[in-house]
Design an enzyme around this catalytic site. Structure first.
Site, PDB file in Angstrom:
ATOM      1  CG  LEU A  32      -4.716  -9.104  38.348  1.00  0.00           C
ATOM      2  CD1 LEU A  32      -4.264  -8.786  36.924  1.00  0.00           C
ATOM      3  CD2 LEU A  32      -4.401  -7.930  39.273  1.00  0.00           C
ATOM      4  NE  ARG A  33     -10.351 -12.395  43.738  1.00  0.00           N
ATOM      5  CZ  ARG A  33      -9.909 -13.516  44.256  1.00  0.00           C
ATOM      6  NH1 ARG A  33      -9.690 -14.572  43.498  1.00  0.00           N
ATOM      7  NH2 ARG A  33      -9.670 -13.620  45.543  1.00  0.00           N
ATOM      8  CG  ASN A  57      -8.802 -18.376  41.192  1.00  0.00           C
ATOM      9  OD1 ASN A  57      -8.182 -17.449  40.663  1.00  0.00           O
ATOM     10  ND2 ASN A  57      -8.956 -18.473  42.501  1.00  0.00           N
ATOM     11  CG  HIS A 152      -3.986 -24.230  46.355  1.00  0.00           C
ATOM     12  ND1 HIS A 152      -4.273 -22.930  46.701  1.00  0.00           N
ATOM     13  CD2 HIS A 152      -4.257 -24.976  47.457  1.00  0.00           C
ATOM     14  CE1 HIS A 152      -4.713 -22.900  47.960  1.00  0.00           C
ATOM     15  NE2 HIS A 152      -4.719 -24.137  48.436  1.00  0.00           N
ATOM     16  CG  LEU A 235      -7.708 -21.589  52.457  1.00  0.00           C
ATOM     17  CD1 LEU A 235      -8.904 -22.190  51.725  1.00  0.00           C
ATOM     18  CD2 LEU A 235      -7.335 -22.467  53.654  1.00  0.00           C
ATOM     19  CG  ASP A 263      -2.206 -16.419  47.101  1.00  0.00           C
ATOM     20  OD1 ASP A 263      -2.951 -16.266  46.115  1.00  0.00           O
ATOM     21  OD2 ASP A 263      -2.476 -17.200  48.036  1.00  0.00           O
ATOM     22  CG  HIS A 267     -12.193 -12.488  48.794  1.00  0.00           C
ATOM     23  ND1 HIS A 267     -12.917 -13.266  47.924  1.00  0.00           N
ATOM     24  CD2 HIS A 267     -11.079 -13.202  49.082  1.00  0.00           C
ATOM     25  CE1 HIS A 267     -12.282 -14.401  47.690  1.00  0.00           C
ATOM     26  NE2 HIS A 267     -11.147 -14.389  48.381  1.00  0.00           N
ATOM     27  CB  ALA A 279      -9.502 -18.393  51.899  1.00  0.00           C
TER      28      ALA A 279
HETATM   29 ZN   LIG Z   1      -3.709 -17.902  45.035  1.00  0.00          ZN
END
Ligand SMILES: [Zn+2]
Length: 359
Positions: A32-33, A57, A152, A235, A263, A267, A279
């Site tokens: 979701l950033r 991340n 991952h 990725l 996933d 971006h 990616a």
């Molecule tokens: Zn992911």
């Protein structure tokens, strides 16, 4: 009287199913950033899914209970009124992750799992784990408290061919890890190869895999069809056609060890359409329409609810959702892109005519 009249039922073609209603599904892998991007993309995921595992991340990554709590609050604050969505948080593992912090966040129900990014494997993974053996105390603790490890699964050695990185990780890291930690619950995220599906099956009592909508639809050739298609680059990168077919067979098989994880990874356009593009495939807005189309094409609509709404919840020890969602065979189009600030995120299958719609 001919034979056909004697057996009228056998003459009838099976009528295609035009509508299916399933329990509300969950998405077990979401990016979701934060900030403006979070606000822009969250409504699409929340419109389709009741719950979702939120990837940690960010920059900096979500490594503490306090950071996960704060991120969960920002997600709930960004949720439009009228949408009901529960973010399930995760901890980003690092070389120096403290097993006590892991246990505290799990027992306090702040996070439901921990995420293993081999350092350098993908977007914002540089602070990830450089040596899996080094985090054995963390994995032992997770095993003891029943906390799943989300992986991952790609090797990070730049010498390894990019299309072989999942296989290299499987041989060199995943199989040994499953052997060392025989009670640890493990999810192989965004599986892309036939071989890793078999490893998951062999360990199905405590191992599962998520499968994305895009890996069910594209193979590696699509990324180069008529020119470079940066919005299909993610990725693990899509593999050969035989792997795509294996993924479709696994997803639609009804096996409890395979379930939905999009996933979805936004971006902004400029970060994808660049000399060194990021990616990630932003598939949130078209996820259910794509999955149900695949199950329809494979003649497996009766298995869709298990994949989308039951198997993942069971793996995580959660009840299935109470409400339902209906999907119908009715053509629809979704926007090519979603606006974020003064730019946009391109949507997977945006502007394509989709044969199925969310009712
Ligand atoms: Zn992911």
């Amino acid at each position: 009287m001919g034979v056909a009249e004697l057996f009228p039922a056998e003459r009838q073609e099976a009528k295609p199913v035009d509508r299916i209603t399933i329990r509300r599904p969950d998405d077990w892998h979401i990016h979701l950033r934060d900030g403006a991007m979070l606000k822009a993309v969250l409504p699409y995921t929340a419109a389709q899914f009741a719950r979702g595992i939120i990837m940690p991340n960010l920059v900096p990554p979500v490594t503490t209970v306090a950071a996960a709590q704060a991120y969960r609050e920002r997600i709930l604050a960004a949720l439009p009124a009228g949408l009901d969505f529960t973010p399930l948080m995760t901890c980003y593992l690092r070389d120096d992750t403290d097993p006590d912090e892991i246990e505290r966040g799990f027992k306090d129900k702040v996070w439901v799992a921990a995420k293993l990014y081999p350092a350098g494997a993908t977007t914002n993974s540089h602070a990830g784990v450089t040596d899996i053996l080094g985090i054995a105390p963390v994995l032992e603790r997770m095993e003891r408290i029943g906390m799943p490890l989300l992986i991952h699964g790609e090797a990070t050695d730049p010498e390894i061919d990019i299309f072989d990185r999942e296989a290299a990780f499987m041989e060199g890291s995943l199989i040994p890890l499953l052997g060392r930690h025989q009670g640890l619950k493990v999810t192989v995220e965004h599986a892309t190869t036939a071989e890793i599906l078999d490893v998951v099956r062999e360990h199905r009592s405590r191992c599962a895999a998520t499968i994305t909508p895009h890996h069910l639809v594209i193979n590696r050739t699509h990324i180069f069809q008529g020119g470079l298609r940066p919005h299909l680059y993610c990725l693990p990168v899509a593999k050969r056609e035989r792997h795509r077919l294996a993924l479709r067979a696994a997803a639609t098989s009804g096996e409890a060890c395979f379930y939905l994880g999009t996933d979805t990874a936004p971006h902004v356009r400029g970060a994808k359409e660049a000399s060194c593009g990021c990616a990630g495939v932003f598939c949130g807005p078209s996820a259910l329409q794509t999955y149900v189309q695949v199950f329809d094409e494979e003649g497996a609509l009766d298995k869709f609810e298990a994949f989308a709404s039951l198997n993942g919840a069971r793996f995580h020890g959660l009840e299935p959702n109470a409400g339902t969602v209906t999907l119908e065979r009715r053509e629809s189009r979704i926007a090519e892109a979603v606006a974020v600030d003064d730019t946009a995120v391109v949507v997977f299958r945006g502007e394509e005519t989709l044969p199925w719609s969310v009712a």
